[in-house]
Design an enzyme around this catalytic site. Structure first.
Site, PDB file in Angstrom:
ATOM      1  N   HIS A   1      -3.181  -4.209  -1.527  1.00 13.97           N
ATOM      2  CA  HIS A   1      -2.246  -3.281  -2.164  1.00 13.97           C
ATOM      3  C   HIS A   1      -2.499  -1.886  -1.615  1.00 13.97           C
ATOM      4  O   HIS A   1      -3.648  -1.520  -1.357  1.00 13.97           O
ATOM      5  CB  HIS A   1      -2.434  -3.283  -3.693  1.00 13.97           C
ATOM      6  CG  HIS A   1      -1.278  -2.694  -4.406  1.00 13.97           C
ATOM      7  ND1 HIS A   1      -1.165  -1.335  -4.624  1.00 13.97           N
ATOM      8  CD2 HIS A   1      -0.156  -3.262  -4.918  1.00 13.97           C
ATOM      9  CE1 HIS A   1      -0.034  -1.105  -5.260  1.00 13.97           C
ATOM     10  NE2 HIS A   1       0.596  -2.249  -5.447  1.00 13.97           N
TER      11      HIS A   1
ATOM     12  N   ASP B   1       1.370 -10.501  -7.456  1.00 16.06           N
ATOM     13  CA  ASP B   1       2.128 -11.671  -7.007  1.00 16.06           C
ATOM     14  C   ASP B   1       1.270 -12.917  -6.822  1.00 16.06           C
ATOM     15  O   ASP B   1       1.807 -14.003  -6.629  1.00 16.06           O
ATOM     16  CB  ASP B   1       2.824 -11.347  -5.676  1.00 16.06           C
ATOM     17  CG  ASP B   1       3.872 -10.266  -5.847  1.00 16.06           C
ATOM     18  OD1 ASP B   1       4.684 -10.408  -6.769  1.00 16.06           O
ATOM     19  OD2 ASP B   1       3.858  -9.294  -5.090  1.00 16.06           O
TER      20      ASP B   1
HETATM   21  N1  ACO Z   1      -4.273 -10.387   4.474  1.00 14.93           N
HETATM   22  C1  ACO Z   1      -5.061 -10.035   5.517  1.00 14.93           C
HETATM   23  N2  ACO Z   1      -5.328  -8.753   5.857  1.00 14.93           N
HETATM   24  C2  ACO Z   1      -4.763  -7.794   5.115  1.00 14.93           C
HETATM   25  C3  ACO Z   1      -3.942  -8.084   4.017  1.00 14.93           C
HETATM   26  C4  ACO Z   1      -3.702  -9.438   3.699  1.00 14.93           C
HETATM   27  N3  ACO Z   1      -2.917  -9.764   2.660  1.00 14.93           N
HETATM   28  N4  ACO Z   1      -3.508  -6.930   3.473  1.00 14.93           N
HETATM   29  C5  ACO Z   1      -4.051  -5.950   4.184  1.00 14.93           C
HETATM   30  N5  ACO Z   1      -4.801  -6.462   5.187  1.00 14.93           N
HETATM   31  C6  ACO Z   1      -5.614  -5.704   6.153  1.00 14.93           C
HETATM   32  C7  ACO Z   1      -4.738  -5.074   7.228  1.00 14.93           C
HETATM   33  O1  ACO Z   1      -4.579  -5.946   8.333  1.00 14.93           O
HETATM   34  C8  ACO Z   1      -5.518  -3.836   7.569  1.00 14.93           C
HETATM   35  O2  ACO Z   1      -6.597  -4.218   8.375  1.00 14.93           O
HETATM   36  P1  ACO Z   1      -7.166  -3.186   9.519  1.00 14.93           P
HETATM   37  O3  ACO Z   1      -7.744  -2.043   8.761  1.00 14.93           O
HETATM   38  O4  ACO Z   1      -8.158  -3.992  10.274  1.00 14.93           O
HETATM   39  O5  ACO Z   1      -5.983  -2.792  10.355  1.00 14.93           O
HETATM   40  C9  ACO Z   1      -6.104  -3.412   6.221  1.00 14.93           C
HETATM   41  O6  ACO Z   1      -6.205  -4.615   5.458  1.00 14.93           O
HETATM   42  C10 ACO Z   1      -5.227  -2.406   5.459  1.00 14.93           C
HETATM   43  O7  ACO Z   1      -3.962  -2.984   5.328  1.00 14.93           O
HETATM   44  P2  ACO Z   1      -2.570  -2.198   5.493  1.00 14.93           P
HETATM   45  O8  ACO Z   1      -1.545  -3.145   5.972  1.00 14.93           O
HETATM   46  O9  ACO Z   1      -2.812  -0.936   6.275  1.00 14.93           O
HETATM   47  O10 ACO Z   1      -2.332  -1.806   4.002  1.00 14.93           O
HETATM   48  P3  ACO Z   1      -0.985  -1.317   3.394  1.00 14.93           P
HETATM   49  O11 ACO Z   1      -1.326  -0.476   2.233  1.00 14.93           O
HETATM   50  O12 ACO Z   1      -0.110  -0.693   4.436  1.00 14.93           O
HETATM   51  O13 ACO Z   1      -0.237  -2.668   2.940  1.00 14.93           O
HETATM   52  C11 ACO Z   1       0.370  -4.553   1.654  1.00 14.93           C
HETATM   53  C12 ACO Z   1      -0.274  -3.156   1.646  1.00 14.93           C
HETATM   54  C13 ACO Z   1       1.758  -4.478   2.310  1.00 14.93           C
HETATM   55  C14 ACO Z   1       0.563  -4.986   0.215  1.00 14.93           C
HETATM   56  C15 ACO Z   1      -0.543  -5.540   2.421  1.00 14.93           C
HETATM   57  O14 ACO Z   1      -1.795  -5.612   1.775  1.00 14.93           O
HETATM   58  C16 ACO Z   1       0.086  -6.938   2.541  1.00 14.93           C
HETATM   59  O15 ACO Z   1       0.874  -7.179   3.453  1.00 14.93           O
HETATM   60  N6  ACO Z   1      -0.244  -7.870   1.600  1.00 14.93           N
HETATM   61  C17 ACO Z   1       0.349  -9.179   1.623  1.00 14.93           C
HETATM   62  C18 ACO Z   1       1.743  -9.130   1.025  1.00 14.93           C
HETATM   63  C19 ACO Z   1       1.719  -8.911  -0.469  1.00 14.93           C
HETATM   64  O16 ACO Z   1       0.996  -9.569  -1.214  1.00 14.93           O
HETATM   65  N7  ACO Z   1       2.584  -7.989  -0.928  1.00 14.93           N
HETATM   66  C20 ACO Z   1       2.727  -7.681  -2.348  1.00 14.93           C
HETATM   67  C21 ACO Z   1       2.164  -6.350  -2.669  1.00 14.93           C
HETATM   68  S1  ACO Z   1       2.275  -6.000  -4.403  1.00 14.93           S
HETATM   69  C22 ACO Z   1       3.894  -5.646  -4.636  1.00 14.93           C
HETATM   70  O17 ACO Z   1       4.581  -5.061  -3.838  1.00 14.93           O
HETATM   71  C23 ACO Z   1       4.508  -6.120  -5.843  1.00 14.93           C
END
Ligand code: ACO
Length: 435
Positions: A308, A368
């Site tokens: 998140h 979720d």
């Molecule tokens: N699985 C694996 N790696 C992940 C995940 C994940 N679910 N989420 C984040 N990361 C990693 C990224 O690859 C990144 O790694 P790095 O530092 O080596 O590049 C690091 O964690 C930070 O992630 P970001 O993508 O920069 O975080 P951001 O805040 O932009 O994204 C998000 C947040 C979109 C929710 C992301 O965690 C994700 O895609 N999660 C999966 C989808 C999901 O569950 N979405 C629902 C969110 S809650 C809602 O909207 C109701």
């Protein structure tokens, strides 16, 4: 403590003192509005990782603590003691209602829950296999054509009315998108049911059978709806604010928000979580294989329902839903497949939380991760999950939209950019271009 921050541009030697803003809760902010005027500098923050786009009095979340408050009330207290309709009143009006206020609000929402009969034709215009989110975006946008009278967004009474109207009609639109896709007759809301009971009734009752909503399903859906009702300036809410900032009508603005919510990185994740769990269950590969894939930067696979932008601790909503998941799976006659999905989700969570990659990045289950298993257990089909999220979030969207016009600072949203294209050049006539 000083309430100023000095910014120095070492390229020009010019400095500026910028004022800081002290919120009620949360990090101090720098008011950068004079920056461009005084220094000719813009700020660069793709994805708004350190940018507040507005002031708001509605919802507060503390990502480090894993805390969520609606109008100051902790989410844990609201799911225990409140109802979805009372939470709607709270978000919209800013205070808990008296008994008389709640009765009046509930009755007004009920009266507005009917759709114009002509709207049935909108549903019938879709192919039966259309995703219900596609139907919802279309039908909510189409409400603009039916409710011209409430589109003066500068009139607070009109805004309140269209906010209530949207909350009320969303349950009917959501249920009807399911009925249409399944070739079932449209069902009308009943006066003796509350909001959540009515939604279940409109989804599942048949002219041929008596239907009484299962109290455990009602309770589970109340908790899901309260937990999803608002979440400050997330992608869909910011979309609603941005669309609304041009003074577009509320129905068009909410339709834009529904579109934004649909993506798997946002509200579409609840559907994506179940698809992921089903894929893992059907696969010969061990669970660790998927964890490795999620960690591999070259692989687009991510652990859905994990991570998140703000929460760097357990999402409080996920904590609530994890507990509820056990109750519902035990209490409802859940299928063996759904029970297996819950066991798989619990194992996946445990493996991920012990893994260095997830620990370092502070990736925890989000709202979720467990909501889908609860919805499956109470008979909600997979393609309705994000629709239910949209139905619950509508009150958050309309509360934020209403606040935007009420606070007197509303301005059209217009971000700047860092242009990285080619510099000015002369137009080349066709004959002079490369073959
Ligand atoms: N699985 C694996 N790696 C992940 C995940 C994940 N679910 N989420 C984040 N990361 C990693 C990224 O690859 C990144 O790694 P790095 O530092 O080596 O590049 C690091 O964690 C930070 O992630 P970001 O993508 O920069 O975080 P951001 O805040 O932009 O994204 C998000 C947040 C979109 C929710 C992301 O965690 C994700 O895609 N999660 C999966 C989808 C999901 O569950 N979405 C629902 C969110 S809650 C809602 O909207 C109701």
């Amino acid at each position: 403590m000083s309430n100023r921050v000095t910014i120095t541009d070492h390229a020009t030697g010019k400095s500026i003192d910028l004022e800081t803003i002290e919120p009620t809760l949360g990090a101090r902010l720098i008011d950068i509005q004079p920056l461009f005027r005084e220094l000719g500098l813009l700020t660069y923050d793709p994805g708004f990782t350190a940018t507040a786009s507005c002031s708001s009095t509605i919802t507060y979340l503390d990502g480090a603590k894993g805390e969520l408050l609606y109008r100051g009330y902790p989410i844990e207290q609201l799911v225990e003691q409140s109802s979805f309709i009372e939470t709607c009143f709270l978000l919209l009006c800013g205070h808990l209602p008296s008994k008389a206020e709640l009765d009046q609000f509930s009755s007004e929402v009920l009266q507005e829950s009917l759709l114009q009969e002509e709207m049935k034709r909108f549903f019938e215009g879709f192919r039966p296999n259309a995703h219900p989110m596609a139907i919802m975006v279309g039908v909510v946008g189409a409400l603009s054509a039916f409710y011209h009278d409430f589109q003066d967004i500068h009139d607070p009474q009109n805004r309140k009315h269209s906010a209530k109207l949207l909350v009320a009609k969303m349950a009917t639109i959501a249920a009807w998108s399911y009925r249409y896709a399944n070739g079932l007759p449209f069902t009308y809301p009943r006066g003796d049911y509350n909001y959540v009971e009515n939604f279940l009734h409109m989804m599942f009752s048949l002219p041929t059978n008596d239907y009484t909503p299962n109290p455990l399903a009602v309770r589970a859906l109340e908790v899901i709806m309260i937990s999803h009702a608002d979440h400050e300036q997330n992608a869909s809410t910011s979309t609603v604010r941005l669309a609304g900032s041009s003074e577009a009508n509320p129905f068009a603005s909410i339709a834009a928000g529904i579109g934004s919510l649909w993506g798997p990185a946002h509200g579409g994740a609840n559907e994506a979580v179940i698809r992921m769990l089903e894929e893992i269950r059907a696969s010969d590969q061990p669970l660790e294989h998927y964890i490795e894939r999620a960690k591999d930067r070259k692989d687009r696979f991510r652990l859905m329902g994990f991570g998140h932008r703000i929460y760097k601790n357990y999402d409080p909503r996920a904590k609530i839903l994890r507990k509820l998941c056990h109750e519902v799976v035990e209490g409802c006659k859940t299928t063996k497949e759904t029970q297996e999905l819950l066991e798989l989700a619990l194992r996946l969570e445990q493996v991920a939380l012990e893994d260095e990659y997830f620990k370092q990045r502070k990736l925890y289950p989000n709202v979720d991760f467990y909501s889908g298993i609860i919805m499956l257990s109470i008979g909600i089909p997979l393609n309705m999950f994000t629709v239910i999220f949209a139905m619950a979030r509508t009150v958050g969207w309309v509360s934020q939209w209403n606040e935007m016009f009420g606070d007197g600072h509303s301005k059209i949203g217009r971000p700047r950019q860092c242009y990285t294209g080619v510099e000015e050049r002369d137009y080349l006539p066709m004959k002079q271009r490369k073959k």
